[in-house]
Structure formats: structure tokens, C-alpha cells
Design a protein around this motif. Structure first.
Motif, PDB file in Angstrom:
ATOM      1  N   LEU A  83       0.838  -1.194   0.000  1.00 18.75           N
ATOM      2  CA  LEU A  83       0.000   0.000   0.000  1.00 18.75           C
ATOM      3  C   LEU A  83       0.877   1.249   0.000  1.00 18.75           C
ATOM      4  N   LEU A  84       0.330   2.349  -0.450  1.00 19.66           N
ATOM      5  CA  LEU A  84       1.075   3.602  -0.488  1.00 19.66           C
ATOM      6  C   LEU A  84       1.258   4.154   0.915  1.00 19.66           C
ATOM      7  N   ASP A  85       2.402   4.794   1.139  1.00 19.05           N
ATOM      8  CA  ASP A  85       2.589   5.447   2.437  1.00 19.05           C
ATOM      9  C   ASP A  85       1.919   6.814   2.405  1.00 19.05           C
ATOM     10  N   GLU A  86       2.033   7.570   3.520  1.00 25.81           N
ATOM     11  CA  GLU A  86       1.326   8.846   3.620  1.00 25.81           C
ATOM     12  C   GLU A  86       1.784   9.832   2.547  1.00 25.81           C
ATOM     13  N   LYS A  87       3.101   9.890   2.305  1.00 26.75           N
ATOM     14  CA  LYS A  87       3.638  10.824   1.314  1.00 26.75           C
ATOM     15  C   LYS A  87       3.148  10.460  -0.084  1.00 26.75           C
ATOM     16  N   GLU A  88       3.239   9.180  -0.446  1.00 25.13           N
ATOM     17  CA  GLU A  88       2.800   8.732  -1.763  1.00 25.13           C
ATOM     18  C   GLU A  88       1.292   8.909  -1.932  1.00 25.13           C
ATOM     19  N   ILE A 115      -6.007  19.840   5.026  1.00 26.96           N
ATOM     20  CA  ILE A 115      -7.127  18.915   5.210  1.00 26.96           C
ATOM     21  C   ILE A 115      -7.050  17.778   4.199  1.00 26.96           C
ATOM     22  N   GLY A 116      -6.487  18.056   3.009  1.00 28.84           N
ATOM     23  CA  GLY A 116      -6.343  17.020   1.997  1.00 28.84           C
ATOM     24  C   GLY A 116      -5.418  15.904   2.445  1.00 28.84           C
ATOM     25  N   LYS A 117      -4.348  16.254   3.157  1.00 31.06           N
ATOM     26  CA  LYS A 117      -3.414  15.236   3.647  1.00 31.06           C
ATOM     27  C   LYS A 117      -4.088  14.312   4.661  1.00 31.06           C
ATOM     28  N   LYS A 118      -5.014  14.867   5.447  1.00 27.43           N
ATOM     29  CA  LYS A 118      -5.763  14.028   6.393  1.00 27.43           C
ATOM     30  C   LYS A 118      -6.681  13.049   5.645  1.00 27.43           C
ATOM     31  N   LEU A 119      -7.290  13.549   4.555  1.00 24.40           N
ATOM     32  CA  LEU A 119      -8.144  12.667   3.760  1.00 24.40           C
ATOM     33  C   LEU A 119      -7.324  11.573   3.081  1.00 24.40           C
ATOM     34  N   LYS A 124      -6.095   4.874   3.422  1.00 27.18           N
ATOM     35  CA  LYS A 124      -5.347   3.686   3.829  1.00 27.18           C
ATOM     36  C   LYS A 124      -4.453   3.129   2.725  1.00 27.18           C
ATOM     37  N   GLY A 125      -3.909   4.032   1.911  1.00 27.51           N
ATOM     38  CA  GLY A 125      -2.925   3.627   0.921  1.00 27.51           C
ATOM     39  C   GLY A 125      -3.464   2.943  -0.309  1.00 27.51           C
ATOM     40  N   LEU A 126      -4.785   2.930  -0.501  1.00 29.96           N
ATOM     41  CA  LEU A 126      -5.385   2.259  -1.656  1.00 29.96           C
ATOM     42  C   LEU A 126      -5.446   3.222  -2.853  1.00 29.96           C
ATOM     43  N   PRO A 127      -4.711   2.935  -3.941  1.00 34.17           N
ATOM     44  CA  PRO A 127      -4.668   3.860  -5.084  1.00 34.17           C
ATOM     45  C   PRO A 127      -6.041   4.161  -5.691  1.00 34.17           C
ATOM     46  N   LEU A 128      -6.887   3.127  -5.861  1.00 31.40           N
ATOM     47  CA  LEU A 128      -8.186   3.360  -6.474  1.00 31.40           C
ATOM     48  C   LEU A 128      -9.034   4.282  -5.612  1.00 31.40           C
ATOM     49  N   ALA A 129      -8.991   4.105  -4.286  1.00 34.40           N
ATOM     50  CA  ALA A 129      -9.745   4.976  -3.387  1.00 34.40           C
ATOM     51  C   ALA A 129      -9.254   6.415  -3.500  1.00 34.40           C
ATOM     52  N   LEU A 130      -7.946   6.597  -3.615  1.00 32.04           N
ATOM     53  CA  LEU A 130      -7.382   7.938  -3.738  1.00 32.04           C
ATOM     54  C   LEU A 130      -7.797   8.600  -5.045  1.00 32.04           C
ATOM     55  N   VAL A 131      -7.797   7.836  -6.140  1.00 34.63           N
ATOM     56  CA  VAL A 131      -8.160   8.387  -7.447  1.00 34.63           C
ATOM     57  C   VAL A 131      -9.634   8.779  -7.482  1.00 34.63           C
ATOM     58  N   LEU A 153     -16.070   9.898   6.439  1.00 35.51           N
ATOM     59  CA  LEU A 153     -15.549   8.708   5.773  1.00 35.51           C
ATOM     60  C   LEU A 153     -15.286   7.643   6.825  1.00 35.51           C
ATOM     61  N   ASP A 154     -16.340   6.874   7.135  1.00 34.32           N
ATOM     62  CA  ASP A 154     -16.242   5.914   8.228  1.00 34.32           C
ATOM     63  C   ASP A 154     -15.622   4.588   7.801  1.00 34.32           C
TER      64      ASP A 154
END
Length: 671
Positions: A83-88, A115-119, A124-131, A153-154
Motif C-alpha cells: 500500500l502507499l505510504d502517507e507521502k505517496e 485537510i487534503g493530507k488528512k483525507l 489507507k494507501g489504496l490507489p483506487l480509493a485515492l483516485v 468517511l467511516d
């Protein structure tokens, strides 16, 4: 070997073919997204019979199931995707949240970043969720909305611990109207990983009634806006874009998003997917009835008729055994039989489908398809697509369907031309004629040869009259945006005595104000003198196999102000070309395929100010790009196709200069 022939082969035949092909070769086999161990086992059995499987060949397998990965030979290495880390995570989310087409001030961007970094962490490092989340945020660049998401986002998964399920929910609910939501769900009716052509999709959506009417906008434009909107929201992936205006040509729906959309579509009663007769029984027992069905590898034959006689839409993605049963589905609005190879003759009662708006017969087999006369009764038909199919005969009054907007006819054998005033609403017209000519050979007796030649003269005269009538009818088709005309004779050595003249053709479309794409192919085409009659609104011109372009067409074509794509394929018989300064002001893509022995090509400074891509394949040696191309600073890609007979046929000195300037040069060996 064609894909159609592969589809008709049995499994054992395919195994043997693959084994023969890979024998004595070093190969790389990629099995993507494997769900079952048996899929690997089938490939493994084929590879095990090869004479040398230790020659450096490799197999790469991707899967979401660790058991599948462990099933492979123990010597194999397993690379588990981390999974991606926080920076990635933030880098990926930032890329999709602030796309280039969004103008965001530095102050607003800085305010949203915290606030975006918190989101990003919550994904949780999932690329599809981030996209997907990034697509949602890009449409809602508001601090309060972003802040509200942190607590909402529960991540309670609906199934299989997929934490981005809620993101898809939110992105779907954020779509601005019901029509766009329905269009998104409709995409899930296509099979997994299916590359969907946008042109086909738009016509389907219009026929389904999912695209609203807008003042001063065509429904096709609105449908394309919907597709673009879904891509920008990252709910849909663009696969290919147009060369001449950058619009999206094909898309694909991510399989995880597709699973969500299928469940939502079933809940809303939009459509069902059937793979076997039990799916029909399940559909009847559902509390919400769906009148749209997509058949994926369907094992049943007539159950579709028994289960849902009031079916409105039928999309078939397999070889349907019984076509005649379709005529009992009297309420069909959409019938797409794309790629069915078993169709010989459409049922004579097809005209009873009076509600039909979309009829897809594209690439339907090797045999000619007979279109019955009752097809003329389909008075609500908007799209008839038979490209890549052979039409044995076309009913006379098929042209007289008043609602027809898109008509694609491939390899028509027998036809009667439309009358003047018909097809006034047509926007797309694709017509390909194959003329059967009698062979004339030296082995014939004098009498046989004379009869064959006289018969061919009669056919030629008759065809000239038919095409002349078609050209007269074209003059009234003022809404045309796309026009493809193609005419070939089957006996190449037979001389046409009555060639169709280009004067009437180009004269009939010279005043068309909406025509953007013109493609002309075959044994009759326009001479250079007639090219000036092309409408100035034209953006793409493709000429194939013209026998009359023996003079340089570039000075005439260069004055057309809106031309973006130009393709000449086996269409120029001259020795030299010249492109004058300030010619082709908007041309971006230029292709020369087999243009003959091109002795010289002079490009004056100032020509092609917008050219980005040049594809060049000529018969002359050496292949040398004209020196004038060095003045074209916009050129990004140069593709040179080289004949294998002469290894030194490409002069690398000027090519190297282009590469130094940042132009990508691709040299491809032919043969």
C-alpha cells in the motif's frame, strides 16, 4: 489470423496453435487479474509440451488472491504489492484533486492541502480509493466540504472489506442529475475490462432515452459531455483520444467500480446481466423489474423470450444461437448483436419491432446478412450499424426511415439508391459497395471473353447511374457530420468504362456546413482539380486508392483553413510535392501510406505551423524527410516505415537533427 477465426476455434485447436507459435521462441506471457488457479493451469499445460521451456522465457501473473499466487510453482517469486505510504498517498490525491484544467489560486490550494493530507491518510494507501476521492474533490474545491469528509468517511465496507465503497457512494450521489447517474450505471452492462467506443456508447444512450434535449445542442454533443464529465470525476477511465480534437474515443470501467455499479443498477431496476437461464428466474423473482438485459456468455437459447416478453433492451456479448426468437420481443428499443458470427438472414418479421431505435449488426460474421423488406417498417430507427458485415441486399424503402440519424452499411452487394429528399436528418453515413465483376482471362474462348466484357460494361454503366443518383440525394443530407463512401470491384483487371466522376460528388457536398469528416476510398475518386470544392468546415480528410491523383494535391489542400487530419493512402501517383508557406494552418496529423515513388517533397518555411505527428511510408529510396520540416517547431513524432530490401534506405542525418530538437523519431521495418 483474425480474431473472428480464433473465436470459432475449439479449445484444443487454440492450445495446438499457441504451442506451435511459442515453440523455439523466447516469450513473455502476462496473465492479468487471475481469479482462479485453473486459469494458470491451462496455460501451464500448453507450455509444458514445448521443446525448450528453460530458454529465458517468463510468465507474469497478477492476482488479488494470494492462494492463486501460491498455487504457482514454488520456485516462482511472489511480489506482493504494498500500500502507499502517507507521502505517496498525498502525491496521488493531490494530482487528481487539482487537475490542470482547474484554475486554483495558490491561497486556496494551500488552505486545502492540510485537510487534503488528512483525507489521504483515511484512504489507507489504496490507489483506487485515492483516485476516486480525488475526482470527487476536484469538483468540490470547498474547504467546508473537504473538512466535512474527515469525520464522515467511516470506511465501513459493504463487502469484502473494500474501504473505498463509501467513496464511490459519495461520488455517485454527487453527480448533478439523474440522467448522468443512469449513464454511469449503464456502463456496467458491458463485460469486465471491455473497451467501450464512445461513438457507439453515445448512440446507445440516446436510443435508451437517457440523454436530454438541450437548446442549440445535439444529443450526441450532450452525451459526449456526460462521458467527459465521468472521466474528469475519475469514475471512468479514458483509453484513447482523438488525433484531431483530443476528445475521448474509448473508455473502460474499472472492474471494482463496475461491481458497485452493477449492484446499484440492479437495485434501481436499470438493467440485469444474465449468464445462464437461472439468472432469468432470479430476475423474475426480483422485487424491482429491469427491462434491460445484457447477455454475457449466455448458455440458454429461448429463455430470454419466455422470461421477459416486454424487454426494452438486449445487449448480446456472445454468439446467440437463435436469432428468430428476437422478433417476439415486440417492445425492444435497443438491439445490439455486435460481433455475432452465426447470423445468415435476419428474420422476415423484424419489421414488427416498431419501437426499435438502435440496431447493431457490426462485424457479424463471414456470410452475407440478408436484410428483409420488413426492415423498412422500423420507422423509429435512429442507428443502424452494419460496418464490417456483408449485406446481401438492401430493401428499396430502407432509405425512407424518417428518424435515421446514423447509417453504417458495410459491403453492400445489391442496392437501390435513395431518392432526393430522403435521409434529411442523417448525421453519419458509411456506405461500402462491393461490385461483382466477371473475370476475363486468356483461357476463355473469344465468345466467352466477349460475353464477360459486355456483362462487365453493363454492370459498370448500371453502377454509374446508381452512384449518380446517390450523389443527387447527398445534396439534401445537409446535417451530415461524417461521410464515408467506398466502392470496389472484385475483379481488379476489369476496366471501368463508366467511372463515376468526382465533380458531381464534391459538388453535392460543397455547401454542407456541418461536415467534419470525409473518407473516400475505392476505384473512383476525385481528381486534384475538384479538391477545391471540399467544404471549408472539413476537419478530417482521408483518401484511399485514388486512380486520378497524379498531380500534386498539396497546394489545393493546403488552403483549407480547418483541416486537422490528412491521410493519403495509395492515393498519389505523382513524382513530387510542394507545400507552400502558410499552407495547412491547423493540420496536426499528416499520414502518407504507399504514395508511390516520391521523387521530391519541398516544404517551404511557414508551412505546417501546427503539425505534431507525421507518418511516412513511401516506395522511393532513400526515405528522407524534407528539409522544410526543420522549420516546423511543433513536430512531436515522426514515424518512418522502412522497406526491408534496403537497410540504408533511411537517411539518418536529418532525422538526427529532428531528434536533437526534441522530436521523437520512430523507425519501423516493414515486412
Amino acid at each position: 489470423m483474425t480474431s473472428e477465426k480464433l473465436e470459432s476455434m475449439g479449445e484444443e485447436d487454440v492450445k495446438e496453435l499457441l504451442s506451435d507459435f511459442l515453440a523455439q521462441r523466447k516469450f513473455l506471457v502476462v496473465l492479468d487479474d487471475v481469479w482462479k488457479s485453473s486459469s494458470y493451469d491451462k496455460i501451464s499445460k500448453i507450455l509444458s509440451v514445448l521443446p525448450d521451456v528453460n530458454n529465458g522465457s517468463r510468465i507474469v501473473l497478477t492476482t488479488r488472491d494470494m492462494d492463486v499466487a501460491r498455487h504457482v510453482n514454488r520456485r516462482s517469486s511472489i511480489h506482493e504489492k504494498k500500500l502507499l505510504d502517507e507521502k505517496e498517498s498525498w502525491e496521488l490525491l493531490e494530482k487528481w484533486s487539482f487537475p490542470e484544467y482547474r484554475d486554483v489560486s495558490s491561497a486556496d490550494r494551500s488552505r486545502l492541502m492540510e485537510i487534503g493530507k488528512k483525507l489521504a491518510v483515511k484512504c489507507k494507501g489504496l490507489p483506487l480509493a485515492l483516485v476516486v476521492l480525488g475526482g470527487y474533490l476536484s469538483r468540490n474545491l470547498d474547504y467546508d466540504i473537504w473538512s466535512g469528509l474527515v469525520g464522515n468517511l467511516d470506511w465501513e465496507a459493504r463487502r469484502n472489506d473494500e474501504p473505498f465503497w463509501k467513496i464511490i457512494d459519495r461520488s455517485y450521489n454527487d453527480l448533478p442529475n439523474h440522467q448522468l447517474k443512469s449513464c454511469f450505471l449503464y456502463l456496467a452492462s458491458f463485460p469486465e475490462d471491455y473497451v467501450i467506443r464512445v461513438a457507439r456508447l453515445c448512440k446507445l444512450l440516446i436510443a435508451e432515452g437517457l440523454i436530454p434535449h438541450r437548446q442549440n445542442r445535439t444529443m450526441e454533443d450532450t452525451a459526449r459531455e456526460y462521458i467527459k464529465e465521468l472521466v474528469q470525476r475519475c469514475m471512468l477511465q479514458a483509453v484513447e483520444r482523438s488525433k484531431w480534437h483530443g476528445s475521448i474515443k474509448s473508455v473502460v470501467l474499472h472492474d471494482v467500480i463496475r461491481e458497485w455499479a452493477i449492484a446499484e443498477a440492479r437495485r434501481e431496476g436499470l438493467f440485469n446481466i444474465w449468464s445462464n437461464p437461472t439468472d432469468c428466474d432470479q430476475a423474475l423473482s426480483d422485487s424491482v423489474t429491469a427491462y434491460r438485459v445484457a447477455l454475457h456468455n449466455f448458455a440458454g437459447r429461448t429463455e430470454i423470450n419466455v422470461a421477459m416478453p416486454k424487454l426494452r433492451t438486449l445487449l448480446v456479448f456472445f454468439n446467440l444461437p437463435a436469432v428468430s426468437v428476437l422478433c417476439r420481443l415486440k417492445f425492444l428499443r435497443v438491439l445490439d448483436l455486435h460481433g455475432l458470427t452465426g447470423i445468415k438472414l435476419l428474420p422476415s418479421g423484424v419489421g414488427i419491432l416498431i419501437h426499435l431505435r438502435y440496431f447493431g449488426l457490426k462485424k457479424c460474421g463471414y456470410r452475407s446478412v440478408g436484410v428483409p423488406s420488413s426492415a423498412s417498417d422500423l420507422l423509429n430507427l435512429q442507428t443502424f450499424d452494419a460496418r464490417g458485415s456483408r449485406i446481401r441486399s438492401l430493401p428499396r424503402f430502407f432509405w425512407d426511415i424518417p428518424t435515421m440519424r446514423h447509417l453504417y452499411l458495410g459491403e453492400v452487394r445489391r442496392w437501390v439508391p435513395p431518392e432526393v429528399g430522403w435521409l434529411g436528418s442523417l448525421q453519419s453515413f458509411y456506405f461500402c459497395e462491393k461490385t461483382q465483376m466477371r473475370a476475363v482471362s486468356g483461357h476463355m474462348t473469344v465468345k466467352e471473353r466477349r460475353l464477360a466484357e459486355n456483362g462487365n460494361k453493363h454492370i459498370a454503366r448500371r453502377n454509374v447511374k446508381k452512384w449518380a443518383a446517390l450523389f443527387r440525394a447527398l445534396e439534401g443530407m445537409e446535417q451530415l457530420v461524417f461521410l464515408h463512401l467506398e466502392s470496389w470491384r472484385t475483379q481488379r483487371r476489369t476496366k471501368w468504362r463508366g467511372r463515376v466522376f468526382s465533380t458531381q460528388l464534391l459538388g453535392s457536398i460543397s455547401r454542407h456546413r456541418h461536415l467534419q469528416v470525409l473518407e473516400l476510398a475505392g476505384d473512383w475518386l476525385c481528381g486534384v482539380g475538384q479538391l477545391s470544392k471540399l467544404p471549408h468546415c472539413l476537419k478530417k480528410l482521408k483518401l484511399i486508392a485514388s486512380e486520378e491523383l497524379n498531380k500534386d494535391p498539396m497546394p489545393v489542400l493546403g488552403i483549407h483553413p480547418n483541416l486537422v487530419v490528412l491521410v493519403l493512402e495509395s492515393a498519389f501517383k505523382g513524382n513530387g510535392m510542394i507545400c507552400h508557406a502558410e499552407g495547412f494552418p491547423r493540420l496536426r496529423h499528416l499520414t502518407f501510406e504507399h504514395v508511390g515513388r516520391l521523387g521530391s517533397w519541398n516544404v517551404e518555411a511557414g508551412a505546417f505551423p501546427s503539425l505534431t505527428h507525421l507518418n511516412l511510408s513511401v516506395s522511393s529510396f532513400p526515405v528522407v524527410p524534407p528539409l522544410g520540416l526543420f522549420h516546423v517547431t511543433s513536430l512531436q513524432t515522426l514515424l518512418l516505415k522502412q522497406h526491408p530490401m534496403d537497410e540504408s534506405s533511411i537517411c539518418l542525418s536529418p532525422v538526427g537533427k529532428l531528434e536533437e530538437r526534441g522530436c521523437e523519431v520512430i523507425i519501423k521495418r516493414l515486412g
